[in-house]
Design an enzyme around this catalytic site. Structure first.
Site, mmCIF file in Angstrom:
data_model
loop_
_atom_site.group_PDB
_atom_site.id
_atom_site.type_symbol
_atom_site.label_atom_id
_atom_site.label_comp_id
_atom_site.label_asym_id
_atom_site.label_seq_id
_atom_site.Cartn_x
_atom_site.Cartn_y
_atom_site.Cartn_z
ATOM 1 N N GLU A 57 -8.829 -11.076 9.619
ATOM 2 C CA GLU A 57 -9.402 -9.764 9.293
ATOM 3 C C GLU A 57 -10.016 -9.840 7.895
ATOM 4 O O GLU A 57 -9.411 -10.398 6.979
ATOM 5 C CB GLU A 57 -8.299 -8.707 9.325
ATOM 6 C CG GLU A 57 -8.790 -7.284 9.127
ATOM 7 C CD GLU A 57 -7.650 -6.265 9.231
ATOM 8 O OE1 GLU A 57 -6.494 -6.630 8.952
ATOM 9 O OE2 GLU A 57 -7.923 -5.112 9.595
ATOM 10 N N TRP A 99 1.513 7.038 12.192
ATOM 11 C CA TRP A 99 0.135 6.929 11.680
ATOM 12 C C TRP A 99 -0.447 5.586 11.982
ATOM 13 O O TRP A 99 0.054 4.570 11.866
ATOM 14 C CB TRP A 99 0.050 7.182 10.174
ATOM 15 C CG TRP A 99 -1.394 7.206 9.777
ATOM 16 C CD1 TRP A 99 -2.297 8.221 10.005
ATOM 17 C CD2 TRP A 99 -2.123 6.163 9.119
ATOM 18 N NE1 TRP A 99 -3.533 7.874 9.537
ATOM 19 C CE2 TRP A 99 -3.467 6.608 8.998
ATOM 20 C CE3 TRP A 99 -1.783 4.893 8.661
ATOM 21 C CZ2 TRP A 99 -4.475 5.836 8.416
ATOM 22 C CZ3 TRP A 99 -2.773 4.124 8.061
ATOM 23 C CH2 TRP A 99 -4.119 4.587 7.936
ATOM 24 N N HIS A 124 -3.452 -10.172 8.795
ATOM 25 C CA HIS A 124 -3.883 -8.873 8.272
ATOM 26 C C HIS A 124 -4.714 -9.095 7.010
ATOM 27 O O HIS A 124 -4.287 -9.820 6.115
ATOM 28 C CB HIS A 124 -2.608 -8.077 7.930
ATOM 29 C CG HIS A 124 -2.812 -6.619 7.762
ATOM 30 N ND1 HIS A 124 -2.008 -5.850 6.943
ATOM 31 C CD2 HIS A 124 -3.697 -5.761 8.301
ATOM 32 C CE1 HIS A 124 -2.398 -4.592 7.005
ATOM 33 N NE2 HIS A 124 -3.420 -4.507 7.821
ATOM 34 N N ASP A 146 -6.390 -3.459 1.160
ATOM 35 C CA ASP A 146 -5.202 -3.343 0.310
ATOM 36 C C ASP A 146 -4.459 -4.678 0.140
ATOM 37 O O ASP A 146 -3.450 -4.734 -0.577
ATOM 38 C CB ASP A 146 -4.250 -2.248 0.805
ATOM 39 C CG ASP A 146 -3.917 -2.334 2.288
ATOM 40 O OD1 ASP A 146 -4.736 -1.862 3.110
ATOM 41 O OD2 ASP A 146 -2.845 -2.857 2.629
ATOM 42 N N TYR A 157 -9.334 8.018 13.215
ATOM 43 C CA TYR A 157 -8.000 7.639 12.770
ATOM 44 C C TYR A 157 -7.935 6.165 12.387
ATOM 45 O O TYR A 157 -8.728 5.340 12.808
ATOM 46 C CB TYR A 157 -6.994 7.904 13.887
ATOM 47 C CG TYR A 157 -6.975 6.791 14.902
ATOM 48 C CD1 TYR A 157 -7.904 6.759 15.929
ATOM 49 C CD2 TYR A 157 -6.062 5.758 14.781
ATOM 50 C CE1 TYR A 157 -7.907 5.713 16.826
ATOM 51 C CE2 TYR A 157 -6.065 4.708 15.684
ATOM 52 C CZ TYR A 157 -6.983 4.687 16.699
ATOM 53 O OH TYR A 157 -6.992 3.644 17.561
ATOM 54 N N ASP A 181 -7.529 -1.275 17.276
ATOM 55 C CA ASP A 181 -6.213 -1.056 16.676
ATOM 56 C C ASP A 181 -5.684 0.306 17.135
ATOM 57 O O ASP A 181 -6.280 1.337 16.841
ATOM 58 C CB ASP A 181 -6.369 -1.089 15.146
ATOM 59 C CG ASP A 181 -5.039 -1.147 14.408
ATOM 60 O OD1 ASP A 181 -3.998 -0.876 15.040
ATOM 61 O OD2 ASP A 181 -5.052 -1.454 13.198
ATOM 62 N N ASN A 189 0.808 -1.219 0.000
ATOM 63 C CA ASN A 189 0.000 0.000 0.000
ATOM 64 C C ASN A 189 0.847 1.277 0.000
ATOM 65 O O ASN A 189 1.631 1.511 0.921
ATOM 66 C CB ASN A 189 -0.896 -0.038 1.249
ATOM 67 C CG ASN A 189 -2.060 0.927 1.178
ATOM 68 O OD1 ASN A 189 -2.238 1.624 0.186
ATOM 69 N ND2 ASN A 189 -2.848 0.971 2.241
ATOM 70 N N ARG A 212 0.002 -10.864 13.413
ATOM 71 C CA ARG A 212 -0.803 -10.113 12.442
ATOM 72 C C ARG A 212 -0.268 -10.188 11.014
ATOM 73 O O ARG A 212 -0.788 -9.546 10.105
ATOM 74 C CB ARG A 212 -0.851 -8.635 12.863
ATOM 75 C CG ARG A 212 -1.663 -8.379 14.102
ATOM 76 C CD ARG A 212 -3.154 -8.394 13.812
ATOM 77 N NE ARG A 212 -3.564 -7.293 12.983
ATOM 78 C CZ ARG A 212 -4.442 -7.389 11.975
ATOM 79 N NH1 ARG A 212 -4.973 -8.559 11.655
ATOM 80 N NH2 ARG A 212 -4.800 -6.325 11.301
ATOM 81 N N ARG A 237 -14.092 -5.013 14.898
ATOM 82 C CA ARG A 237 -13.100 -4.041 15.342
ATOM 83 C C ARG A 237 -13.794 -2.699 15.517
ATOM 84 O O ARG A 237 -14.590 -2.287 14.667
ATOM 85 C CB ARG A 237 -11.984 -3.929 14.300
ATOM 86 C CG ARG A 237 -10.793 -3.113 14.769
ATOM 87 C CD ARG A 237 -9.752 -2.933 13.668
ATOM 88 N NE ARG A 237 -10.062 -1.766 12.849
ATOM 89 C CZ ARG A 237 -9.155 -1.110 12.105
ATOM 90 N NH1 ARG A 237 -7.910 -1.510 12.055
ATOM 91 N NH2 ARG A 237 -9.514 -0.057 11.386
ATOM 92 N N GLU A 262 1.457 -6.404 11.452
ATOM 93 C CA GLU A 262 1.048 -6.155 10.058
ATOM 94 C C GLU A 262 2.159 -5.498 9.246
ATOM 95 O O GLU A 262 2.156 -5.610 8.021
ATOM 96 C CB GLU A 262 -0.260 -5.358 9.985
ATOM 97 C CG GLU A 262 -0.151 -3.918 10.436
ATOM 98 C CD GLU A 262 -1.490 -3.191 10.395
ATOM 99 O OE1 GLU A 262 -2.478 -3.732 10.884
ATOM 100 O OE2 GLU A 262 -1.528 -2.071 9.852
ATOM 101 N N HIS A 292 -14.527 -4.090 10.237
ATOM 102 C CA HIS A 292 -14.174 -2.792 10.827
ATOM 103 C C HIS A 292 -15.386 -1.906 11.018
ATOM 104 O O HIS A 292 -15.873 -1.319 10.041
ATOM 105 C CB HIS A 292 -13.247 -2.030 9.893
ATOM 106 C CG HIS A 292 -11.895 -2.625 9.741
ATOM 107 N ND1 HIS A 292 -10.862 -1.947 9.152
ATOM 108 C CD2 HIS A 292 -11.393 -3.824 10.109
ATOM 109 C CE1 HIS A 292 -9.782 -2.718 9.161
ATOM 110 N NE2 HIS A 292 -10.088 -3.859 9.722
HETATM 111 O O1 EZ4 Z 1 -3.434 0.656 8.119
HETATM 112 O O2 EZ4 Z 1 -3.893 -1.842 5.654
HETATM 113 O O3 EZ4 Z 1 -5.443 -3.483 10.780
HETATM 114 N N1 EZ4 Z 1 -5.471 -2.891 9.751
HETATM 115 C C1 EZ4 Z 1 -4.838 -1.757 9.498
HETATM 116 C C2 EZ4 Z 1 -4.906 -1.239 8.093
HETATM 117 C C3 EZ4 Z 1 -3.583 -0.642 7.651
HETATM 118 C C4 EZ4 Z 1 -3.479 -0.623 6.159
HETATM 119 C C5 EZ4 Z 1 -2.040 -0.335 5.734
HETATM 120 O O4 EZ4 Z 1 -1.891 -0.619 4.396
HETATM 121 O O5 EZ4 Z 1 -4.215 -1.214 10.394
HETATM 122 O O6 EZ4 Z 1 -5.954 -0.349 7.928
HETATM 123 CO CO CO Z 2 -3.806 -2.649 11.964
#
Ligand code: EZ4
Ligand code: CO
Length: 399
Positions: free
Chosen positions: A336, A399, A309, A313, A159, A207, A37, A280, A147, A259, A122
């Protein structure tokens, strides 16, 4: 089974995906996901310029040997670009081998250890009513684990949630804001409200997206204990494995991480010291089926389970690989699962099933995904970035 074609296909139906397609002399094809990604074209160049010439003329049946050749032979080891490229080759070779055997891949990996894979989706919202609606929508879609991500008062965006990655041409990364103290104050109240609304049984995940120091993560884990989380994910930046010692000393909230990891060496200490509960790693970013299986077998010795994960993406090819591996291993935990968009589902014809909150890879020989090259060709690459963060004083934050 000699590889005589290797194509790297970039398509952006709902977001960018990079796919490696291998074809053997006897006409078998295999697909591997190489999507990284925001840095997609780095993997494309790695594959096209450096890996494809090594594959042509090789025996497609030699999966372990090819993995070792690409890993050790490059001299420069590890890293997300290298390991995504190796993963794509590895999954494409497993796809070919399973097709040659006339079996779905999970059969070659030892057969099914369960009837299906528990998956989580999510839910998110800027405030509680929006979040509750999102939880309800996910339950209607069949999710049996969810989640929870939420807005923090004073911050502009919710976020850590995926935008679909579709960007306008030449767009630059979006800047977001962050305030750790406000987040730590707000989150326990959110989980209390969600538990009150939806009851004690629904598995809930969260998360923290690498944003906390060890002591902040310890505090968060402690403050969420009454709400019985399935896991707290990426509580601290993932590079420092020792950070988890401090978190672990203070909380019994289960921890998931990995991840952004790409080899077993990223996990070595936290698995051996039992500092996490879930791995993950994605097949796509952890060197494919061959390498992630080794990580998960190592984790199994410590009762640590998979939590692969599976954001949007990861392409349908990467998801399919995860489902076959997850079905076969004993220490599967949860998968996930964010659904892909309609255009993506047209480019990638898939055989997985989703029923009663469980995923299953299906019974088609191989990984069960085919790529429609004409459909893929309609959607050229679009530059896109993940967002990034600044604190109120302008400092760049994780981030
Ligand atoms: O930020 O897949 O748990 N999932 C995540 C995702 C990641 C993106 C990064 O490419 O944290 O949303
Ligand atoms: Co994550």
């Amino acid at each position: 089974m000699i590889i005589d074609r290797a194509e790297v296909i970039v398509t952006s139906p709902d977001r960018n995906f990079v796919t490696l397609k291998l074809t053997t002399g006897d006409g078998l094809t295999g697909l591997g996901d190489a999507t990284l990604n925001g840095r997609e074209l780095a993997v494309v160049a790695y594959l096209r310029d450096h890996v494809v010439p090594l594959l042509l003329g090789r025996d497609a049946g030699r999966i372990e040997d090819t993995w070792q050749l690409l890993y050790r032979g490059a001299y420069w080891r590890r890293g997300p670009v290298t390991m995504a490229a190796i993963a794509a080759v590895d999954v494409a070779l497993w796809d070919i081998k399973a097709k040659a055997a006339g079996m779905p891949l999970y059969q070659l990996l030892g057969g099914a250890s369960r009837t299906g894979l528990l998956a989580y989706g999510h839910a998110s919202g800027s405030d509680l009513p929006e979040l509750f609606d999102s939880v309800r929508r996910h339950r209607e879609l069949g999710y049996r684990a969810i989640r929870i991500q939420t807005g923090v008062p004073g911050l502009k965006v919710v976020y850590g949630i995926a935008s679909n990655g579709t960007a306008e041409a030449d767009a630059l990364p979006v800047e977001e804001d962050w305030d750790t103290r406000a987040y730590l104050r707000h989150l326990p109240a959110v989980f209390e409200a969600v538990r009150n609304e939806f009851g004690p049984e629904l598995p809930l995940l969260h998360d923290a997206h690498h944003r906390l120091t060890p002591i902040q993560a310890a505090r968060l884990g402690q403050s969420l204990e009454p709400y019985d989380l399935f896991w707290l994910e990426d509580c601290t930046p993932a590079e420092n494995q020792e950070a988890l010692r401090l978190v672990r000393r203070h909380t019994v909230t289960p921890l998931a991480i990995g991840e952004v990891f790409n080899t077993v060496f990223d996990y070595q200490q936290i698995i051996r010291e039992q500092l996490i509960d879930y791995v993950r790693g994605a097949v796509t970013h952890t060197g494919g089926i061959t390498h992630l299986r080794k990580v998960l077998d190592f984790a199994a010795q410590y009762q640590i389970k998979s939590g692969m994960h599976g954001p949007a993406d990861i392409s349908p090819v990467g998801m399919a690989a995860a489902l076959h591996l997850g079905l076969a291993i004993h220490n599967f935990g949860i998968q996930e699962y964010m659904m892909h968009g309609a255009r993506t589902d047209q480019v990638f014809q898939q055989s997985f099933t989703w029923s009663g909150g469980l995923l299953h890879p299906g019974e088609r020989p191989g990984i069960g995904v085919e790529l429609d090259v004409d459909e893929a060709g309609k959607y050229p690459y679009v530059r896109a970035y993940l967002p990034y963060n600044r604190l109120a004083d302008g400092t760049v934050h994780d981030w």
